[in-house]
Design a protein around this motif. Structure first.
Motif, mmCIF file in Angstrom:
data_model
loop_
_atom_site.group_PDB
_atom_site.id
_atom_site.type_symbol
_atom_site.label_atom_id
_atom_site.label_comp_id
_atom_site.label_asym_id
_atom_site.label_seq_id
_atom_site.Cartn_x
_atom_site.Cartn_y
_atom_site.Cartn_z
ATOM 1 N N SER A 34 0.833 -1.205 0.000
ATOM 2 C CA SER A 34 0.000 0.000 0.000
ATOM 3 C C SER A 34 0.867 1.255 0.000
ATOM 4 O O SER A 34 0.603 2.208 -0.744
ATOM 5 N N MET A 35 1.910 1.246 0.833
ATOM 6 C CA MET A 35 2.812 2.405 0.875
ATOM 7 C C MET A 35 3.514 2.582 -0.464
ATOM 8 O O MET A 35 3.660 3.704 -0.950
ATOM 9 N N ARG A 36 3.938 1.485 -1.076
ATOM 10 C CA ARG A 36 4.622 1.564 -2.364
ATOM 11 C C ARG A 36 3.662 2.084 -3.436
ATOM 12 O O ARG A 36 4.056 2.909 -4.280
ATOM 13 N N ALA A 37 2.420 1.632 -3.404
ATOM 14 C CA ALA A 37 1.430 2.105 -4.373
ATOM 15 C C ALA A 37 1.208 3.608 -4.216
ATOM 16 O O ALA A 37 1.119 4.338 -5.213
ATOM 17 N N ARG A 38 1.147 4.068 -2.986
ATOM 18 C CA ARG A 38 0.966 5.503 -2.750
ATOM 19 C C ARG A 38 2.184 6.285 -3.218
ATOM 20 O O ARG A 38 2.063 7.362 -3.806
ATOM 21 N N GLU A 39 3.359 5.734 -2.953
ATOM 22 C CA GLU A 39 4.597 6.393 -3.388
ATOM 23 C C GLU A 39 4.634 6.488 -4.920
ATOM 24 O O GLU A 39 4.955 7.544 -5.476
ATOM 25 N N GLN B 28 4.662 9.764 -7.287
ATOM 26 C CA GLN B 28 5.680 9.954 -8.315
ATOM 27 C C GLN B 28 5.026 10.189 -9.672
ATOM 28 O O GLN B 28 5.472 11.028 -10.453
ATOM 29 N N ARG B 29 3.953 9.434 -9.961
ATOM 30 C CA ARG B 29 3.251 9.600 -11.238
ATOM 31 C C ARG B 29 2.670 11.005 -11.350
ATOM 32 O O ARG B 29 2.775 11.650 -12.398
ATOM 33 N N VAL B 30 2.076 11.490 -10.257
ATOM 34 C CA VAL B 30 1.516 12.846 -10.261
ATOM 35 C C VAL B 30 2.630 13.866 -10.490
ATOM 36 O O VAL B 30 2.498 14.788 -11.305
ATOM 37 N N ALA B 31 3.751 13.691 -9.780
ATOM 38 C CA ALA B 31 4.875 14.623 -9.938
ATOM 39 C C ALA B 31 5.429 14.553 -11.357
ATOM 40 O O ALA B 31 5.752 15.586 -11.964
ATOM 41 N N HIS B 32 5.531 13.357 -11.907
ATOM 42 C CA HIS B 32 6.035 13.188 -13.271
ATOM 43 C C HIS B 32 5.092 13.854 -14.269
ATOM 44 O O HIS B 32 5.543 14.568 -15.182
ATOM 45 N N ASP B 33 3.799 13.637 -14.097
ATOM 46 C CA ASP B 33 2.815 14.269 -14.991
ATOM 47 C C ASP B 33 2.866 15.791 -14.868
ATOM 48 O O ASP B 33 2.758 16.507 -15.870
ATOM 49 N N ARG C 291 13.075 10.588 -21.277
ATOM 50 C CA ARG C 291 14.491 10.252 -21.466
ATOM 51 C C ARG C 291 15.325 10.626 -20.244
ATOM 52 O O ARG C 291 16.429 10.137 -20.083
ATOM 53 N N LEU C 292 14.797 11.495 -19.414
ATOM 54 C CA LEU C 292 15.527 11.837 -18.183
ATOM 55 C C LEU C 292 15.663 10.613 -17.286
ATOM 56 O O LEU C 292 16.606 10.519 -16.510
ATOM 57 N N GLY C 293 14.715 9.691 -17.377
ATOM 58 C CA GLY C 293 14.751 8.386 -16.718
ATOM 59 C C GLY C 293 15.324 8.389 -15.326
ATOM 60 O O GLY C 293 14.732 8.883 -14.384
ATOM 61 N N ALA C 294 16.524 7.811 -15.202
ATOM 62 C CA ALA C 294 17.158 7.632 -13.895
ATOM 63 C C ALA C 294 17.454 8.964 -13.214
ATOM 64 O O ALA C 294 17.488 9.038 -11.987
ATOM 65 N N ASP C 295 17.645 10.020 -14.017
ATOM 66 C CA ASP C 295 17.890 11.325 -13.407
ATOM 67 C C ASP C 295 16.684 11.779 -12.587
ATOM 68 O O ASP C 295 16.834 12.466 -11.577
ATOM 69 N N LEU C 296 15.495 11.373 -13.009
ATOM 70 C CA LEU C 296 14.285 11.725 -12.251
ATOM 71 C C LEU C 296 14.177 10.919 -10.964
ATOM 72 O O LEU C 296 13.587 11.374 -9.996
ATOM 73 N N ASP C 297 14.757 9.725 -10.945
ATOM 74 C CA ASP C 297 14.699 8.899 -9.734
ATOM 75 C C ASP C 297 15.304 9.610 -8.541
ATOM 76 O O ASP C 297 14.882 9.398 -7.411
ATOM 77 N N GLY C 298 16.280 10.451 -8.786
ATOM 78 C CA GLY C 298 16.893 11.222 -7.696
ATOM 79 C C GLY C 298 15.912 12.142 -7.024
ATOM 80 O O GLY C 298 16.058 12.493 -5.847
ATOM 81 N N LEU C 299 14.876 12.547 -7.750
ATOM 82 C CA LEU C 299 13.850 13.412 -7.150
ATOM 83 C C LEU C 299 13.071 12.655 -6.070
ATOM 84 O O LEU C 299 12.602 13.254 -5.115
#
Length: 175
Positions: free
Chosen positions: A79-84, A88-93, A164-172
């Motif tokens: 559940s926590m992972r789904a919320r996370e 992340q999806r909202v932030a990415h969008d 294409r930012l891919g892994a660079d976004l993971d740092g966020l």
């Protein structure tokens, strides 16, 4: 006379009567002692069986509790992972939307015509000189030829650039 005779006979039989009574009492005491011993054995066996059953039930209950706890923990982690991931999806969008808005704002100030010409060159290179080009309402173009389609709209181009930012976004997400 008869009464007198009975009395000496009763007196004469008194030792036999006493012996029979002693013997009956002794037999009764033996039977009672055996019954008490048997009852004690049955009670001890029942108590041991009850203690064993209780211990087994406690162990099974503890195992069930551990399993239930692990299941609940796993459910909570999912559940926590789904919320996370949803956050992340909202932030990415939001990042995509902001990037598209920024590109549109930038192109409003002048280089829009040059960008369109560059996109036409890309579309014709990908689909050939006979590609049908359509200006997209939000900026950019869409091209089609021979059943193939190329999406060069500002929305699509910006989305691909953000992707294409891919892994660079993971740092966020991991700060």
């Amino acid at each position: 006379m008869t009464a007198v005779r009975t009395r000496p006979a009763a007196t004469a039989l008194e030792p036999v009567r006493s012996a029979v009574l002693r013997r009956a009492r002794a037999d009764a005491d033996g039977v009672r002692a055996a019954a008490e011993a048997d009852a004690a054995r049955v009670r001890a066996a029942a108590e041991a069986k009850a203690a064993e059953t209780l211990a087994r039930a406690r162990a099974e209950g503890a195992a069930d509790a551990v399993e239930l706890l692990e299941t609940q923990r796993a459910r909570t982690r999912r559940s926590m992972r789904a919320r996370e991931l949803a956050a992340q999806r909202v932030a990415h969008d939001d990042l995509r939307r902001l990037a598209v808005d920024a590109v549109r704002e930038r192109l409003r100030d002048g280089p829009g015509r040059e960008l369109r010409e560059a996109l036409v060159v890309v579309a014709r290179r990908l689909l050939g000189p006979h590609a049908v080009l359509t200006d997209a309402p939000g900026g950019g173009i869409e091209a089609e030829a021979g059943g193939r389609r190329v999406d060069l709209t500002l929305d699509a181009l910006t989305a691909r650039a953000v992707d294409r930012l891919g892994a660079d976004l993971d740092g966020l997400w991991s700060a």
